[in-house]
Scaffold this motif. Structure first.
Motif, PDB file in Angstrom:
ATOM      1  N   PHE A 407     -69.052   5.688  24.095  1.00  0.00           N
ATOM      2  CA  PHE A 407     -69.147   5.815  22.640  1.00  0.00           C
ATOM      3  C   PHE A 407     -70.273   6.774  22.245  1.00  0.00           C
ATOM      4  O   PHE A 407     -70.151   7.508  21.261  1.00  0.00           O
ATOM      5  CB  PHE A 407     -69.363   4.445  22.002  1.00  0.00           C
ATOM      6  N   ALA A 408     -71.379   6.758  23.009  1.00  0.00           N
ATOM      7  CA  ALA A 408     -72.461   7.695  22.720  1.00  0.00           C
ATOM      8  C   ALA A 408     -72.010   9.127  22.957  1.00  0.00           C
ATOM      9  O   ALA A 408     -72.341  10.041  22.180  1.00  0.00           O
ATOM     10  CB  ALA A 408     -73.680   7.368  23.587  1.00  0.00           C
ATOM     11  N   LEU A 409     -71.238   9.323  24.032  1.00  0.00           N
ATOM     12  CA  LEU A 409     -70.729  10.656  24.333  1.00  0.00           C
ATOM     13  C   LEU A 409     -69.768  11.132  23.249  1.00  0.00           C
ATOM     14  O   LEU A 409     -69.809  12.284  22.810  1.00  0.00           O
ATOM     15  CB  LEU A 409     -70.019  10.639  25.693  1.00  0.00           C
ATOM     16  N   ARG A 410     -68.917  10.200  22.784  1.00  0.00           N
ATOM     17  CA  ARG A 410     -67.982  10.562  21.720  1.00  0.00           C
ATOM     18  C   ARG A 410     -68.717  10.933  20.431  1.00  0.00           C
ATOM     19  O   ARG A 410     -68.365  11.901  19.748  1.00  0.00           O
ATOM     20  CB  ARG A 410     -67.023   9.406  21.457  1.00  0.00           C
ATOM     21  N   ILE A 434     -66.569  40.954   9.831  1.00  0.00           N
ATOM     22  CA  ILE A 434     -67.658  40.353  10.607  1.00  0.00           C
ATOM     23  C   ILE A 434     -67.553  38.832  10.504  1.00  0.00           C
ATOM     24  O   ILE A 434     -67.421  38.295   9.404  1.00  0.00           O
ATOM     25  CB  ILE A 434     -69.046  40.793  10.099  1.00  0.00           C
ATOM     26  N   ALA A 435     -67.581  38.143  11.630  1.00  0.00           N
ATOM     27  CA  ALA A 435     -67.538  36.680  11.643  1.00  0.00           C
ATOM     28  C   ALA A 435     -68.837  36.160  12.248  1.00  0.00           C
ATOM     29  O   ALA A 435     -69.231  36.584  13.343  1.00  0.00           O
ATOM     30  CB  ALA A 435     -66.352  36.189  12.460  1.00  0.00           C
ATOM     31  N   VAL A 436     -69.491  35.267  11.501  1.00  0.00           N
ATOM     32  CA  VAL A 436     -70.727  34.653  11.978  1.00  0.00           C
ATOM     33  C   VAL A 436     -70.423  33.188  12.319  1.00  0.00           C
ATOM     34  O   VAL A 436     -69.988  32.418  11.455  1.00  0.00           O
ATOM     35  CB  VAL A 436     -71.841  34.723  10.914  1.00  0.00           C
ATOM     36  N   PHE A 437     -70.635  32.802  13.579  1.00  0.00           N
ATOM     37  CA  PHE A 437     -70.408  31.421  14.022  1.00  0.00           C
ATOM     38  C   PHE A 437     -71.742  30.786  14.392  1.00  0.00           C
ATOM     39  O   PHE A 437     -72.540  31.376  15.129  1.00  0.00           O
ATOM     40  CB  PHE A 437     -69.473  31.385  15.225  1.00  0.00           C
ATOM     41  N   ARG A 438     -71.979  29.584  13.895  1.00  0.00           N
ATOM     42  CA  ARG A 438     -73.194  28.829  14.219  1.00  0.00           C
ATOM     43  C   ARG A 438     -72.834  27.664  15.136  1.00  0.00           C
ATOM     44  O   ARG A 438     -71.988  26.834  14.795  1.00  0.00           O
ATOM     45  CB  ARG A 438     -73.837  28.292  12.943  1.00  0.00           C
ATOM     46  N   LEU A 439     -73.470  27.605  16.295  1.00  0.00           N
ATOM     47  CA  LEU A 439     -73.276  26.496  17.228  1.00  0.00           C
ATOM     48  C   LEU A 439     -74.298  25.412  16.918  1.00  0.00           C
ATOM     49  O   LEU A 439     -75.503  25.672  16.888  1.00  0.00           O
ATOM     50  CB  LEU A 439     -73.436  26.980  18.676  1.00  0.00           C
ATOM     51  N   ASP A 440     -73.803  24.203  16.676  1.00  0.00           N
ATOM     52  CA  ASP A 440     -74.677  23.093  16.291  1.00  0.00           C
ATOM     53  C   ASP A 440     -74.674  21.988  17.344  1.00  0.00           C
ATOM     54  O   ASP A 440     -73.699  21.816  18.081  1.00  0.00           O
ATOM     55  CB  ASP A 440     -74.215  22.470  14.964  1.00  0.00           C
ATOM     56  N   GLY A 441     -75.757  21.209  17.341  1.00  0.00           N
ATOM     57  CA  GLY A 441     -75.791  19.977  18.130  1.00  0.00           C
ATOM     58  C   GLY A 441     -75.818  20.229  19.622  1.00  0.00           C
ATOM     59  O   GLY A 441     -76.796  20.712  20.170  1.00  0.00           O
ATOM     60  N   ALA A 442     -74.713  19.884  20.269  1.00  0.00           N
ATOM     61  CA  ALA A 442     -74.654  19.953  21.730  1.00  0.00           C
ATOM     62  C   ALA A 442     -73.422  20.733  22.155  1.00  0.00           C
ATOM     63  O   ALA A 442     -72.334  20.531  21.621  1.00  0.00           O
ATOM     64  CB  ALA A 442     -74.616  18.548  22.328  1.00  0.00           C
ATOM     65  N   LEU A 443     -73.609  21.606  23.104  1.00  0.00           N
ATOM     66  CA  LEU A 443     -72.483  22.312  23.722  1.00  0.00           C
ATOM     67  C   LEU A 443     -72.520  21.965  25.202  1.00  0.00           C
ATOM     68  O   LEU A 443     -73.300  22.513  25.973  1.00  0.00           O
ATOM     69  CB  LEU A 443     -72.604  23.822  23.509  1.00  0.00           C
ATOM     70  N   PHE A 444     -71.699  21.001  25.582  1.00  0.00           N
ATOM     71  CA  PHE A 444     -71.682  20.541  26.961  1.00  0.00           C
ATOM     72  C   PHE A 444     -70.241  20.287  27.367  1.00  0.00           C
ATOM     73  O   PHE A 444     -69.305  20.617  26.620  1.00  0.00           O
ATOM     74  CB  PHE A 444     -72.559  19.291  27.130  1.00  0.00           C
ATOM     75  N   PHE A 445     -70.044  19.716  28.540  1.00  0.00           N
ATOM     76  CA  PHE A 445     -68.707  19.654  29.121  1.00  0.00           C
ATOM     77  C   PHE A 445     -67.685  18.976  28.224  1.00  0.00           C
ATOM     78  O   PHE A 445     -66.517  19.348  28.210  1.00  0.00           O
ATOM     79  CB  PHE A 445     -68.768  18.940  30.480  1.00  0.00           C
ATOM     80  N   ALA A 446     -68.119  17.972  27.433  1.00  0.00           N
ATOM     81  CA  ALA A 446     -67.155  17.236  26.612  1.00  0.00           C
ATOM     82  C   ALA A 446     -66.766  17.969  25.342  1.00  0.00           C
ATOM     83  O   ALA A 446     -65.738  17.669  24.737  1.00  0.00           O
ATOM     84  CB  ALA A 446     -67.727  15.860  26.263  1.00  0.00           C
ATOM     85  N   ALA A 447     -67.599  18.924  24.907  1.00  0.00           N
ATOM     86  CA  ALA A 447     -67.332  19.623  23.644  1.00  0.00           C
ATOM     87  C   ALA A 447     -66.984  21.091  23.842  1.00  0.00           C
ATOM     88  O   ALA A 447     -66.627  21.776  22.882  1.00  0.00           O
ATOM     89  CB  ALA A 447     -68.553  19.503  22.727  1.00  0.00           C
ATOM     90  N   ALA A 448     -67.083  21.584  25.067  1.00  0.00           N
ATOM     91  CA  ALA A 448     -66.957  23.025  25.306  1.00  0.00           C
ATOM     92  C   ALA A 448     -65.571  23.560  24.952  1.00  0.00           C
ATOM     93  O   ALA A 448     -65.435  24.637  24.348  1.00  0.00           O
ATOM     94  CB  ALA A 448     -67.290  23.323  26.770  1.00  0.00           C
TER      95      ALA A 448
END
Length: 572
Positions: A407-410, A434-448
């Protein structure tokens, strides 16, 4: 020298008794009070585990002293506990009473090793819903384990407390139930009423005395504790051959894990409600492990820190280890001076004490807090409690932790994401490319994968700016995903600019190849403004190229290219 310093941290020191000149009177009073409270519990836990009342009493004496002297808490009181009874019962049923000493020593050695390896802080990783679910499950098991004694029957053959209680009830006759149920009811009424008269009245001890006198005077047909030794047995090394160790290794590991968890939780609670300073988690494991080893030598049970007795110690004025030592000496005096009267205590009276104790382990206020928190925490709580009752305590903790981690991972995945932003400031011609993308929080295996799909799906743009300054967590999978995004967009002729890589992520993105995937080293920026200017220059050149291929269309004005320098990476 370092070894000596490390070893000294595990040994008793004068500092352990720094408060003694000012608190010794309160420590003695608290020790006597806790000893009175602990007597019926020690007897009851010994009987309930199958080891016998004498074993519970021996454990409270031997383990109480050793853990107090060598442990890491100034106010922890140790001895037999309900959780240990729950685990120990099936072990004795499967391997016989002769395995008790061996499994105590083996479990103690494992706990000692955990302390020496400095694993004490691991308990802080246990989520609160798991701890509460575990506690409720133990309380239910303790209560159900007393049902046979409360009905004057033998426990059922099943190792599961629920099934065993049902089997035991099915064997009793209405006539044989009256006396033990009356004793249990009397004990429960006295224990419930005592705190309302005065909070320091030892309700359990008074209930035991009254129930025993009533049973003797009325000659009730109830089973008694029976003969107890009038002295401590001589210490004896249990048989620990290879076959015994192999047979008991799994049980010893389970008992050791439970002893470590319960002892550290109790020490943590004690430190939070007292003014005696913090506890040393690693030294506490060492002390509890030595206590179980010593208890095993004398024929006792594995020991743990006891939350209820520790709380009584604090409320009664205990501030140093003298209180816990005094509690053990009070119980030792019972062994040498009062085994005759103790032997006549009805087992139903002890069952009543444990039933009330189990009921008090469950706090309605805490239950409402857990259930009213979040849906995920509620699920973790009930899963842990149900598995504790239905299967195994350690499995319940493991599955509870796994559920909490899921649940924490989700939640972490949901909090992370990629957002397309408007270019700040006045709108320029060509900004729609032009497209500007903002990466927020966490970018790891579950969200990549979600980020990869979102950014790679962009159409009708010439430049993509990826902002990474708000990215808090990045693992190798996430860094590789950024590399894949850059390469996929560049293959389509879209220029990629990266802005705001944090210093803590720089080594990872360099190692994984994010920087190498950029078309030019000057496509890395620390600020958004120069990145946008550079993007507009690319758009202008692309527009000019399109005009050259389509001479009938008016050329687009070319914006001046921003002056670029290789940036020093920093957060913005």
């Amino acid at each position: 020298m370092k070894i000596l310093v490390a070893a000294r941290a595990f040994l008793p020191a004068r500092q352990d008794y720094a408060l003694l000149p000012r608190t010794w009177k309160g420590d003695l009073v608290a020790g006597v009070t806790v000893g009175i409270v602990a007597l019926p519990l020690a007897l009851a836990f010994g009987v309930s585990s199958g080891a016998g009342a004498a074993s519970g009493l021996i454990t409270a004496v031997i383990a109480g002293v050793i853990a107090a002297v060598f442990g890491g808490s100034n106010i922890q009181v140790s001895g037999p506990t309900g959780a240990m009874v729950v685990v120990l019962g099936p072990v004795i049923a499967a391997h016989g009473l002769g395995a008790l000493a061996a499994v105590s020593v083996l479990a103690g050695v494992i706990v000692v090793a955990a302390g020496l390896l400095k694993l004490g802080r691991v308990v802080t990783l246990l989520p609160w819903p798991v701890i509460e679910g575990f506690t409720v499950g133990i309380a239910v098991i303790i209560f159900l384990q007393q049902v046979p004694a409360a009905f004057g029957a033998k426990p059922g053959p099943s190792s599961n407390a629920v099934i065993s209680a049902i089997q035991a009830i099915g064997t009793v006759s209405p006539a044989s139930v009256l006396a033990p149920v009356a004793v249990v009811t009397l004990v429960a009424v006295i224990m419930v009423a005592s705190p309302r008269i005065h909070p320091r009245i030892p309700g359990s001890l008074i209930a035991i005395i009254i129930a025993t006198v009533a049973a003797q005077f009325l000659d009730l047909p109830v089973t008694r504790i029976g003969a107890l030794p009038d002295s401590l047995p001589a210490p004896m090394m249990p048989s620990l051959d290879l076959a015994t160790i192999t047979a008991l290794a799994g049980s010893a590991a389970t008992i050791a894990a439970l002893a470590a968890i319960e002892s550290l939780l109790s020490a943590r609670v004690g430190a939070s409600i007292s003014d005696t300073g913090p506890y040393d988690a690693d030294r506490e494991l060492l002390g509890q492990g030595l206590a179980s080893v010593a208890s095993g030598f004398f024929g006792g049970m594995p020991a743990t820190g006891a939350i209820a007795r520790t709380a009584v110690n604090i409320r009664s004025g205990g501030r140093t280890r003298l209180a816990a030592i005094t509690h053990a000496l009070v119980l030792l005096a019972v062994v040498y001076l009062a085994t005759g009267p103790v032997s006549r205590i009805p087992l139903a009276a002890l069952a009543g004490v444990l039933m009330v104790t189990a009921t008090r382990m469950v706090s309605l206020k805490t239950l409402r807090s857990v259930i009213g928190s979040t849906r995920a925490d509620t699920v973790v709580f009930f899963v842990t409690a149900l598995i504790t009752v239905s299967f195994d305590l350690i499995e319940a903790v493991e599955i509870g932790i796994a559920a909490a981690a899921f649940f924490a991972l989700r939640a972490l995945v949901r909090s992370s994401g990629v957002h397309r932003e408007e270019i700040p400031g006045p709108v320029h011609e060509g900004d729609e490319h032009i497209a500007v993308f903002r990466l927020d929080g966490a970018l790891f295996f579950a969200a990549a994968e979600r980020v990869l799909e979102r950014v790679s799906a962009i159409r009708n743009v010439d430049v993509v700016i990826i902002r990474m300054s708000q990215l808090q967590i990045l693992d190798a999978t996430g860094a590789r995903t950024i590399t894949d995004i850059v390469q996929a967009l560049e293959r389509r002729g879209i220029t990629v600019l990266i802005k705001g890589i944090q210093e803590r992520h720089l080594r990872l993105v360099t190692q994984v190849g994010v920087l190498d995937s950029l078309r030019h080293h000057k496509h890395l920026f620390t600020e958004l403004t120069p990145a946008v200017e550079h993007a507009r220059s690319h758009v202008a050149r692309a527009a000019s190229a399109r005009t050259a291929h389509n001479p009938g269309k008016n050329p687009q004005p070319v914006q001046p290219q921003a002056t670029l320098q290789t940036p020093t990476l920093k957060e913005d």
